[in-house]
Design a protein around this motif. Structure first.
Motif, mmCIF file in Angstrom:
data_model
loop_
_atom_site.group_PDB
_atom_site.id
_atom_site.type_symbol
_atom_site.label_atom_id
_atom_site.label_comp_id
_atom_site.label_asym_id
_atom_site.label_seq_id
_atom_site.Cartn_x
_atom_site.Cartn_y
_atom_site.Cartn_z
ATOM 1 N N ARG A 36 0.813 -1.213 0.000
ATOM 2 C CA ARG A 36 0.000 0.000 0.000
ATOM 3 C C ARG A 36 0.853 1.273 0.000
ATOM 4 N NH1 ARG A 36 -5.415 -1.341 1.341
ATOM 5 N NH2 ARG A 36 -5.883 -2.751 -0.402
ATOM 6 N N ASP A 37 2.078 1.165 0.438
ATOM 7 C CA ASP A 37 3.001 2.297 0.390
ATOM 8 C C ASP A 37 3.761 2.209 -0.935
ATOM 9 O OD1 ASP A 37 5.122 4.083 0.626
ATOM 10 O OD2 ASP A 37 5.351 3.748 2.774
ATOM 11 N N LYS A 38 3.318 2.976 -1.944
ATOM 12 C CA LYS A 38 3.915 2.860 -3.278
ATOM 13 C C LYS A 38 5.407 3.135 -3.258
ATOM 14 C CE LYS A 38 -0.070 3.822 -6.277
ATOM 15 N NZ LYS A 38 -1.143 3.989 -5.317
ATOM 16 N N LEU A 39 5.821 4.124 -2.466
ATOM 17 C CA LEU A 39 7.246 4.450 -2.418
ATOM 18 C C LEU A 39 8.049 3.291 -1.841
ATOM 19 C CD1 LEU A 39 9.583 6.423 -2.717
ATOM 20 C CD2 LEU A 39 9.033 7.317 -0.445
ATOM 21 N N ARG A 40 7.610 2.762 -0.715
ATOM 22 C CA ARG A 40 8.334 1.656 -0.086
ATOM 23 C C ARG A 40 8.387 0.444 -1.004
ATOM 24 N NH1 ARG A 40 6.689 -1.587 5.487
ATOM 25 N NH2 ARG A 40 8.615 -2.778 5.683
ATOM 26 N N GLY A 56 10.507 9.639 -9.174
ATOM 27 C CA GLY A 56 11.106 10.636 -8.297
ATOM 28 C C GLY A 56 10.232 10.926 -7.097
ATOM 29 N N PHE A 57 10.869 11.356 -6.010
ATOM 30 C CA PHE A 57 10.141 11.670 -4.781
ATOM 31 C C PHE A 57 10.882 12.796 -4.068
ATOM 32 C CE2 PHE A 57 9.284 10.848 -0.179
ATOM 33 C CZ PHE A 57 7.901 11.011 -0.211
ATOM 34 N N ALA A 58 10.159 13.822 -3.681
ATOM 35 C CA ALA A 58 10.775 14.944 -2.972
ATOM 36 C C ALA A 58 9.752 15.561 -2.039
ATOM 37 C CB ALA A 58 11.297 15.990 -3.960
ATOM 38 N N LYS A 111 1.345 10.904 -9.127
ATOM 39 C CA LYS A 111 0.374 10.028 -8.465
ATOM 40 C C LYS A 111 0.499 10.104 -6.950
ATOM 41 C CE LYS A 111 1.690 6.180 -10.494
ATOM 42 N NZ LYS A 111 1.832 4.727 -10.805
ATOM 43 N N LEU A 112 -0.651 10.019 -6.297
ATOM 44 C CA LEU A 112 -0.684 9.975 -4.841
ATOM 45 C C LEU A 112 -0.013 8.709 -4.337
ATOM 46 C CD1 LEU A 112 -4.341 11.173 -4.079
ATOM 47 C CD2 LEU A 112 -2.239 12.450 -3.681
ATOM 48 N N LEU A 113 0.642 8.822 -3.217
ATOM 49 C CA LEU A 113 1.371 7.681 -2.667
ATOM 50 C C LEU A 113 0.435 6.555 -2.262
ATOM 51 C CD1 LEU A 113 4.412 7.437 -2.371
ATOM 52 C CD2 LEU A 113 4.193 7.937 0.050
ATOM 53 N N GLU A 114 -0.798 6.873 -1.875
ATOM 54 C CA GLU A 114 -1.726 5.851 -1.419
ATOM 55 C C GLU A 114 -2.999 5.820 -2.256
ATOM 56 O OE1 GLU A 114 -2.367 6.426 2.733
ATOM 57 O OE2 GLU A 114 -0.357 5.784 3.286
ATOM 58 N N GLY A 115 -2.920 6.227 -3.516
ATOM 59 C CA GLY A 115 -4.087 6.173 -4.398
ATOM 60 C C GLY A 115 -4.356 4.756 -4.858
ATOM 61 N N ILE A 120 3.421 12.476 -2.843
ATOM 62 C CA ILE A 120 3.224 12.078 -4.243
ATOM 63 C C ILE A 120 4.501 11.472 -4.807
ATOM 64 C CG2 ILE A 120 1.442 13.811 -4.727
ATOM 65 C CD1 ILE A 120 3.733 15.468 -6.063
ATOM 66 N N LEU A 121 4.310 10.710 -5.881
ATOM 67 C CA LEU A 121 5.413 10.223 -6.697
ATOM 68 C C LEU A 121 5.340 10.897 -8.057
ATOM 69 C CD1 LEU A 121 5.264 6.358 -6.062
ATOM 70 C CD2 LEU A 121 6.899 7.970 -5.083
#
Length: 456
Positions: free
Chosen positions: A260-264, A280-282, A303-307, A336-337
């Motif tokens: 569910r955590d897209k970044l992780r 990218g992430f900032a 995109k939202l991180l939890e969309g 966001i990503l």
């Protein structure tokens, strides 16, 4: 020539060599080929001859009656359905019985879940045999639905029954209904539990999950968590509590949290060498221009991180538009990503359904005309797809890296090879079952049986 006999536009027939004593058919002289509802279709050779093994729900709107059939394969044929879709189908030959008349016909196998009849009788099967009275029905045989059901024996599994909880929010959702039906079909005790109505007794001696009204959910063998994004935190807490009480979880809470955590999840996939779009992430708005440059500039995806289900995903076609969208999201203090846009995919992606390290179904999703995202919830269309060995390996690896026993792995095809977009821990079943013809819900229950009952 044998004298022809008259049949109506609807009839009950039997397919004796397939073991189907009663199937309601739609007689359609406008259709060239006959078709039978079938799923889990597998072809094999035996003694130099080709055969198809497949499952049938012979009674419309009844998934509890299931019958396994075997028939000789005579062809693989491209068929255009009444709605214009083109599909390559397996063709088998088997006798049909209408009244006292029996003769061999060719039947194409396809998933007819969305159709009004389990079988369609085309004109090739009727040539030199029958005349059709379009104003009449059930001339040859007229039985009730109850009588038809009584002709079938419900094959309830003899293995031990399990107490299985489906932990979700909406019991009427197609995916949830199918999982409940698949478990009941295999003789298990299925219980739908609304995750929001659970509460917990957290103790070292006797960790328990309680349900609204004071019911203690005990002696649970397995739990199937299908959690909405809005219930991820609490749903995973309830899932962990079931696990602490000794229940097997089809997807463990820690794996769901990762997915569910897209970044992780992308960081974990990248660490293991899984190919994906540049991402990218900032945090600071001062880094926005450099962030855009990092992913190759516009057009790009924000995109939202939890969309989920395509919500919170924006295509920015220029650098200026990208800056505006990114800074607007940041002003709302949401994570966001920013991701490169794979233009050559042309609004298509692939959903691979993985269970226990095996791809059990796949479909290609094609975006609607005014959309850039191939999501069925946004009007996209599902179609069959043939995966490459690399795509299968990638989907299986992605699910394994996140620790998911059941996963929907989304892959996009690019000029530099397939890339993983994301991994879903609660993938929907409706599109994939309809397109692939596979019993995905049944495969999920079989996974539980393997893990809990220890059966290969």
């Amino acid at each position: 020539m044998t004298e022809k006999f008259i049949i109506g536009s609807e009839e009950w027939c039997s397919l004796p060599e397939l073991g189907l004593p009663a199937v309601k058919i739609r007689v359609d002289s406008g259709a060239k080929t006959s078709a039978l509802h079938a799923f889990n279709i597998h072809c094999y050779d035996e003694g130099g001859k080709a055969y198809a093994k497949f499952d049938v729900h012979p009674i419309q709107n009844n998934r509890k009656i299931i019958h396994r059939c075997i028939a000789p394969v005579v062809d693989r044929r491209v068929v255009r359905s009444s709605n214009g879709e083109v599909e390559k189908r397996v063709v088998v030959v088997t006798p049909i019985k209408l009244g006292d008349q029996v003769w061999d016909i060719e039947i194409t196998l396809t998933n007819r879940d969305s159709m009004g009849y389990r079988m369609l009788l085309g004109r090739e099967a009727m040539q030199n045999k029958v005349l059709v009275d379009p104003d009449a029905v059930f001339i040859v045989s007229d039985i009730s639905g109850k009588e038809a059901r009584n002709l079938y024996k419900l094959h309830v599994s003899k293995k031990a029954s399990l107490n299985i909880v489906l932990l979700a929010s909406d019991p009427d959702l197609y995916s949830n209904r199918r999982i409940m039906e698949a478990g009941e079909l295999r003789g298990h005790n299925m219980k739908f539990i609304n995750v929001r109505h659970c509460y917990m007794n957290i103790s070292a001696n006797e960790p328990t999950v309680c349900y609204r009204g004071g019911e203690i959910l005990k002696s649970i063998d397995a739990v199937i968590p299908r959690l909405r994004p809005s219930t991820t935190f609490y749903g995973c807490a309830v899932t962990r509590q079931f696990q602490a009480s000794g229940a097997f979880s089809l997807n463990e809470a820690v794996a769901i949290t990762r997915s569910r955590d897209k970044l992780r999840s992308l960081q974990m996939l990248a660490d293991k060498g899984i190919n994906m779009p540049i991402t990218g992430f900032a945090n600071s708005p001062e880094d926005t221009k450099h962030l855009i440059k990092t992913v190759g500039g516009a057009p790009l995806i924000v995109k939202l991180l939890e969309g989920t289900q395509g919500v919170g995903v924006v295509l920015a076609e220029t650098n200026k538009a990208a800056e505006s969208v990114i800074n607007a999201f940041k002003s709302l203090k949401v994570n966001i990503l920013v991701q490169e846009y794979i233009k050559e995919a042309k609004g298509k992606d692939i959903r691979c359904f993985v269970i226990d390290g095996k791809v059990v179904g796949a479909m290609q999703r094609v975006a609607a005309d005014d959309e850039f995202r191939a999501n069925l919830h946004l009007g996209g269309v599902a179609a069959p797809v043939k995966l490459t060995p690399e795509e299968k390996k990638m989907a299986i690896s992605a699910a394994k890296i996140l620790g998911l026993k059941v996963a929907g792995v989304d892959i996009i095809r690019s000029d530099t090879g397939p890339k993983v977009l994301e991994v879903n821990s609660s993938p929907g079943l409706e599109g994939i079952e309809s397109v692939s013809g596979e019993d995905i819900a049944g495969s999920m229950i079989e996974s539980i049986e393997r893990h809990v009952l220890g059966k290969e």
